[in-house]
Enzyme design. Sequence first.
Site, short mmCIF file in Angstrom:
data_model
loop_
_atom_site.label_atom_id
_atom_site.label_comp_id
_atom_site.label_asym_id
_atom_site.label_seq_id
_atom_site.Cartn_x
_atom_site.Cartn_y
_atom_site.Cartn_z
N TYR A 187 0.84 -1.21 0.00
CA TYR A 187 0.00 0.00 0.00
C TYR A 187 0.87 1.25 0.00
CZ TYR A 187 -3.48 3.43 1.65
OH TYR A 187 -4.31 4.53 1.78
N LYS A 200 0.93 3.96 -3.00
CA LYS A 200 0.56 5.36 -2.74
C LYS A 200 1.72 6.30 -3.01
CE LYS A 200 -3.77 4.95 -1.68
NZ LYS A 200 -4.79 5.59 -2.52
P1 NAP Z 1 -13.20 3.43 1.73
O1 NAP Z 1 -14.09 4.01 2.76
O2 NAP Z 1 -12.75 2.02 1.87
O3 NAP Z 1 -13.82 3.66 0.28
C1 NAP Z 1 -13.13 3.24 -0.87
C2 NAP Z 1 -14.13 2.90 -1.93
O4 NAP Z 1 -13.44 2.35 -3.07
C3 NAP Z 1 -15.11 1.81 -1.46
O5 NAP Z 1 -16.39 2.05 -1.96
C4 NAP Z 1 -14.49 0.57 -2.07
O6 NAP Z 1 -15.35 -0.56 -2.16
C5 NAP Z 1 -14.10 1.12 -3.40
N1 NAP Z 1 -13.28 0.19 -4.17
C6 NAP Z 1 -12.46 -0.80 -3.72
N2 NAP Z 1 -11.96 -1.50 -4.74
C7 NAP Z 1 -12.47 -0.94 -5.88
C8 NAP Z 1 -12.34 -1.24 -7.24
N3 NAP Z 1 -11.59 -2.27 -7.69
N4 NAP Z 1 -13.00 -0.46 -8.15
C9 NAP Z 1 -13.77 0.55 -7.72
N5 NAP Z 1 -13.95 0.86 -6.43
C10 NAP Z 1 -13.30 0.12 -5.51
O7 NAP Z 1 -11.87 4.30 1.63
P2 NAP Z 1 -11.58 5.82 2.05
O8 NAP Z 1 -11.00 5.79 3.40
O9 NAP Z 1 -12.74 6.69 1.71
O10 NAP Z 1 -10.37 6.11 1.05
C11 NAP Z 1 -10.50 6.76 -0.19
C12 NAP Z 1 -9.11 6.95 -0.78
O11 NAP Z 1 -8.31 7.71 0.12
C13 NAP Z 1 -8.37 5.61 -0.97
O12 NAP Z 1 -7.58 5.68 -2.14
C14 NAP Z 1 -7.52 5.53 0.27
O13 NAP Z 1 -6.41 4.70 0.10
C15 NAP Z 1 -7.15 6.98 0.48
N6 NAP Z 1 -6.76 7.29 1.86
C16 NAP Z 1 -7.62 7.11 2.91
C17 NAP Z 1 -7.20 7.44 4.21
C18 NAP Z 1 -8.09 7.30 5.43
O14 NAP Z 1 -7.62 7.54 6.53
N7 NAP Z 1 -9.32 6.91 5.31
C19 NAP Z 1 -5.92 7.92 4.41
C20 NAP Z 1 -5.07 8.09 3.33
C21 NAP Z 1 -5.51 7.76 2.06
P3 NAP Z 1 -15.19 -1.72 -1.03
O15 NAP Z 1 -15.63 -1.11 0.26
O16 NAP Z 1 -16.04 -2.84 -1.52
O17 NAP Z 1 -13.71 -2.10 -1.00
#
Ligand code: NAP
Length: 250
Positions: free
Chosen positions: A151, A155
Amino acid sequence: MKTVLITGAGIGIGRASALAFGQAGYRVIVTDILADEGAAAVKEIADAGGTAEFYHLDVTSTDNANQVVAKIETAYGAIDTIVCNAGIAHKVPLEDMTDEKWDFTFDVDLKGMFRVIRPALAQMKKANTGSIICLSSCMGVMYGWDEHVHYSAAKAGVVGLVRGLANELARDGIKVNGVAPGYIRTAQLLSEKHSLGEEGAQKAGAFIPMGRIGQPDDIADVIVFLASEKARYLTGQVISVDGGLGVGRY
Ligand code: NAP
């Protein structure tokens, strides 16, 4: 009306971004592998007076990405803004890190972004305008994350993706930037299996200079800004939005 396509927009940061773009007057193309959540996001935008549609888009499928982009372009012309948000953060200790697990994370978190951007570029170039925003992470720009090496690497790769695209597309009027969130309250962060979980999130909040972990709309508002005319001279940057986490002293 400007069109924005957002991946992984059914929940979390993607959903908050969809709502924020809806409020900003964009036509919001909500895409996700989660159909019910995507439909609920569309309804919420429409209930608030906005315009939105849902499309199933699995970012690991080139055909799916090409088809969704083509459908949107046929209906509305060039896409104005793409938010590459879909991501997974699976916990895998090194001794369990198979090629398959490594590749799957890269396929979603890095190549999945390029798959959605690529088919939209010809029309965006013709329009000579556009904005692309990719989600990196504090784990990609400043920290290493144990048991999540794939990851962190993917990233960090997003930073290279943003810089390369920004250079190649600048003279076509397309700006490309990234956001590196800190700890944001979403399903991904609250997963006990793969991430901090609820208790870990609360502990993290205590040592973040602003005294709390972030909310999805803390990120969404910056994404909308990056897409806007206010960020017209900004390209190739990955902005940390983390409540001071990265500059904190603890
Ligand atoms: P999240 O709540 O898990 O939402 C991510 C979404 O992407 C979910 O709907 C997920 O579906 C979907 N997804 C997964 N695999 C996919 C695929 N193959 N095609 C299309 N959609 C897919 O994540 P989030 O926390 O909102 O994060 C959003 C972005 O910010 C991500 O790139 C994450 O790495 C980044 N980020 C988040 C944080 C944090 O603290 N939350 C920090 C740094 C970076 P499923 O639930 O079925 O997997």
